[in-house]
Design a protein around this motif. Structure first.
Motif, PDB file in Angstrom:
ATOM      1  N   VAL A  13       0.832  -1.191   0.000  1.00 29.30           N
ATOM      2  CA  VAL A  13       0.000   0.000   0.000  1.00 29.30           C
ATOM      3  C   VAL A  13       0.874   1.252   0.000  1.00 29.30           C
ATOM      4  CG1 VAL A  13      -1.788   1.273   1.248  1.00 29.30           C
ATOM      5  CG2 VAL A  13      -1.860  -1.213   1.175  1.00 29.30           C
ATOM      6  N   LEU A  14       1.929   1.224   0.783  1.00 33.83           N
ATOM      7  CA  LEU A  14       2.845   2.364   0.840  1.00 33.83           C
ATOM      8  C   LEU A  14       3.388   2.685  -0.550  1.00 33.83           C
ATOM      9  CD1 LEU A  14       4.693   4.448   2.187  1.00 33.83           C
ATOM     10  CD2 LEU A  14       6.270   2.593   2.735  1.00 33.83           C
ATOM     11  N   VAL A  15       3.838   1.659  -1.264  1.00 34.02           N
ATOM     12  CA  VAL A  15       4.400   1.868  -2.601  1.00 34.02           C
ATOM     13  C   VAL A  15       3.342   2.411  -3.553  1.00 34.02           C
ATOM     14  CG1 VAL A  15       5.362   0.701  -4.616  1.00 34.02           C
ATOM     15  CG2 VAL A  15       6.254   0.178  -2.350  1.00 34.02           C
ATOM     16  N   SER A  16       2.126   1.867  -3.476  1.00 32.51           N
ATOM     17  CA  SER A  16       1.054   2.310  -4.379  1.00 32.51           C
ATOM     18  C   SER A  16       0.720   3.782  -4.184  1.00 32.51           C
ATOM     19  CB  SER A  16      -0.206   1.462  -4.164  1.00 32.51           C
ATOM     20  OG  SER A  16       0.019   0.131  -4.552  1.00 32.51           O
ATOM     21  N   PHE A  17       0.561   4.193  -2.937  1.00 35.12           N
ATOM     22  CA  PHE A  17       0.211   5.587  -2.692  1.00 35.12           C
ATOM     23  C   PHE A  17       1.406   6.512  -2.904  1.00 35.12           C
ATOM     24  CE2 PHE A  17      -3.530   3.744  -0.681  1.00 35.12           C
ATOM     25  CZ  PHE A  17      -4.515   4.617  -1.118  1.00 35.12           C
TER      26      PHE A  17
END
Length: 214
Positions: A13-17
């Motif tokens: 999720v961190l990478v996506s956002f």
């Protein structure tokens, strides 16, 4: 959408956002939707307690995925291009749901509102003491966000259900990034990106008077 049931990892999720914004700070919809798929995995990993949110989010993700793969997909590259296209071509129901009940603008607005609730709840988990009551954290976050858009009977049912939430430690371990301390550290990295994306969406929707779409 089959991968929605696989293990959640906060790093995904961190990478996506983190990748959600381009150099012009436009919100890239493919990364935004990928981030939400990760958040759905997190909610589902905690059982049925959050199904009132996750089921609706999955439906909204499916609508957006159809739009992003449609013949008009060039207009759905970013949130900004989508708003310009749909508003400019009168593809948004502004006063009541009618011919464009599943417009991209309305669909993302529902995701946007849910993101605020989840952001507030995760921030509460990050900053609270070990013995904090997750029911209180979740209720406070819900009342400050999604509750305003739900009828009383749903608000009542949801807040009662929150009383069965697992402990803070269980939530942090469900993030699958190591110890609770490591999960807190990862939240400290992830939440500023999520908040920044949220704020850009909020400003864009406010500028186009889209925050109260039916």
């Amino acid at each position: 959408m089959d991968d929605l049931e696989s293990d959640f990892n906060l790093k995904v999720v961190l990478v996506s956002f983190k990748q959600c914004l381009d150099e012009k700070e436009e919100v890239l919809l493919d990364h935004y939707l990928a981030g939400w798929r990760g958040l759905v995995r997190f909610l589902n990993s905690l059982g049925t307690i959050f199904s009132f949110v996750s089921k609706d989010v999955v439906t909204k993700l499916q609508i957006m995925e159809r739009l992003c793969s449609s013949p008009q997909r060039e207009h759905y590259r970013s949130l900004q291009s989508m708003v310009a296209y749909e508003v400019g071509n009168q593809l948004v129901d502004l006063e009541r749901r009618s011919h464009h009940a599943d417009s991209g603008c309305r669909t993302v607005l529902r995701l946007h509102r849910a993101l605020r609730w989840l952001q507030l709840f995760l921030e509460g988990l990050r900053t609270s003491p070990e013995d904090a009551r997750t029911a209180t954290l979740c209720t406070d976050s819900y009342n400050a966000s999604l509750a305003a858009y739900h009828p009383w009977i749903i608000r009542r049912a949801v807040t009662v259900a929150f009383c069965t939430l697992p402990t803070r430690k269980v939530f942090l371990e469900a993030m699958n990034v190591g110890s609770p301390e490591q999960a807190v550290e990862m939240l400290g990295e992830a939440l500023p990106f999520i908040e920044h994306v949220y704020n850009i969406c909020q400003k864009l929707y406010a500028e186009h008077a889209l925050l109260d779409l039916p």
